[in-house]
Write an enzyme that holds these catalytic residues in place. Structure first.
Site, mmCIF file in Angstrom:
data_model
loop_
_atom_site.group_PDB
_atom_site.id
_atom_site.type_symbol
_atom_site.label_atom_id
_atom_site.label_comp_id
_atom_site.label_asym_id
_atom_site.label_seq_id
_atom_site.Cartn_x
_atom_site.Cartn_y
_atom_site.Cartn_z
ATOM 1 N N LYS A 198 44.918 -0.057 -11.445
ATOM 2 C CA LYS A 198 43.708 -0.827 -11.148
ATOM 3 C C LYS A 198 43.149 -1.479 -12.412
ATOM 4 C CE LYS A 198 39.471 1.645 -11.624
ATOM 5 N NZ LYS A 198 38.100 1.510 -11.546
ATOM 6 N N LYS A 238 41.525 10.241 -16.411
ATOM 7 C CA LYS A 238 40.742 10.095 -17.642
ATOM 8 C C LYS A 238 40.963 11.276 -18.577
ATOM 9 C CE LYS A 238 37.470 6.645 -16.348
ATOM 10 N NZ LYS A 238 36.169 6.031 -16.457
ATOM 11 N N LYS A 251 37.422 -1.816 -16.815
ATOM 12 C CA LYS A 251 36.733 -2.367 -17.987
ATOM 13 C C LYS A 251 36.976 -1.550 -19.244
ATOM 14 C CE LYS A 251 32.329 -1.316 -16.080
ATOM 15 N NZ LYS A 251 32.315 0.092 -15.655
#
Ligand code: ATP
Ligand code: LTN
Length: 326
Positions: free
Chosen positions: A193, A111, A196
């Protein structure tokens, strides 16, 4: 009865990754455990959230939990920010965590690559808040997708460290990670993966996507040029579709491969779309009804917060006493 704690961030529209990786296992386990299912809104603000949308997504996440089959009368469903002990224990555990431990976390590394200079400290300390969530409730088992394994190891390490310094305080939680649904992959890049918060809408299927969109996204999902259906790491796209199939029907992956022996990718995609539509349409109808009944949702999360406070305040009191706070 043993305790379960788990949660999902209301940071966007929940995907079938959240559904198969987390919620479906919760449903399976709810009759055997005393369960705390949380909407982890404090975790969601580690990246910027628009207030109106966040409010909507918190309620929608609760509605999805209930619509999927989690019984609000048997389990404690609550919103993380309604129980202040999570933030409080999180600070305390911050002081027992080494910089090296949080810097090693894969989710943080991934991230932070996306956020660059503007990465928040919250994203760095995020796993410590997660450890606080879990340790507050004497948790035995944490059903999550495999991406959370590393975070759970930190929770175990922190619990052990604290126990070694001050005597037995926290229970050491175990992960519960299922085999075929623990990592539903990105439909466009099946080596990553499904998430969302991906910017490509075609890479994930939302629990609330309608029939046409599900068909479109599955039919456009990336496969390979091999041409036969096998459960293999050389065919990650196909493997992912087989895993989704198996998560719905409970069938063994070998049996699914056998069933599609002389068939093409189109057949598999078509069957997976049918299964998904069938599985999700009832949930979608119920979510709609629940979202039209905000008073009911409010009652659930208020009762939930009360029960969660009751279940966790002793642990924080014990921790503070052992540390030497007056
Ligand atoms: P974000 O993209 O905002 O980081 P996310 O979609 O990864 O979120 P989380 O809220 O972080 O979802 O995860 C909630 C639960 O769902 C966790 O137990 C996580 O392991 C599980 N989960 C999320 N994505 C997947 C996936 N693709 N496959 C299996 N489980 C998943
Ligand atoms: N970090 C988790 C969400 C989460 C969680 C938890 C899961 C926050 N607190 C406690 C299990 C137990 C994630 O999936 N990103």
């Amino acid at each position: 009865m043993k305790n379960i704690f788990s949660g999902i961030q209301p940071s966007g529209d929940l995907t079938i990754g959240n559904y198969f990786g987390a919620i479906k296992n919760w449903i399976k386990l709810q009759s055997e455990y005393n369960c705390f299912f949380c909407i982890v809104d404090l975790h969601a603000i580690t990246v910027r959230q628009e207030p109106k949308r966040l409010r909507e997504k918190i309620l929608e996440t609760l509605a999805i939990y209930i619509a999927s089959g989690i019984d609000p009368n048997k389990n404690t469903l609550f919103i993380q920010s309604h129980v202040p002990f999570h933030s409080e224990l999180s600070w305390i555990l911050n002081c027992f965590t080494y910089m090296g431990e949080t810097s090693r976390m894969t989710q943080y590394k991934e991230k932070s690559l996306k956020s660059g200079e503007s990465i928040s400290v919250g994203l760095f300390t995020y796993p410590i808040l997660m450890a606080a969530d879990i340790l507050l409730y004497n948790t035995d088992l944490v059903p999550v997708g495999s991406d959370q394994k590393q975070h759970l190891e930190l929770a175990r390490d922190l619990a052990e460290r604290f126990n070694n310094i001050y005597s037995d305080t926290f229970k050491i939680p175990d992960p519960y990670i299922s085999s075929t649904s623990s990592r539903i992959m990105n439909l466009q890049s099946p080596d990553k993966k499904m998430s969302k918060s991906d910017e490509n809408e075609n890479s994930y299927i939302k629990i609330l996507d309608d029939e046409n969109i599900i068909r479109k996204k599955i039919s456009r999902s990336v496969t390979d040029s091999i041409g036969s259906i096998n459960y293999s790491d050389d065919q990650l796209g196909i493997k992912n579709l087989i895993n989704i199939f198996s998560s719905i029907t409970g069938e063994d992956t070998y049996d699914i491969v056998a069933r599609f022996k002389n068939k093409g990718y189109g057949d598999l995609k078509n069957e997976v779309s049918n299964l998904l539509i069938d599985e999700l349409s009832t949930i979608q109808k119920r979510v709609k009804e629940l979202m039209d009944n905000k008073d009911y949702l409010e009652k659930i999360y208020k009762d939930g917060a009360e029960k969660a406070i009751e279940a966790s305040y002793r642990m924080l009191r014990k921790v503070k006493k052992k540390i030497g706070f007056i």
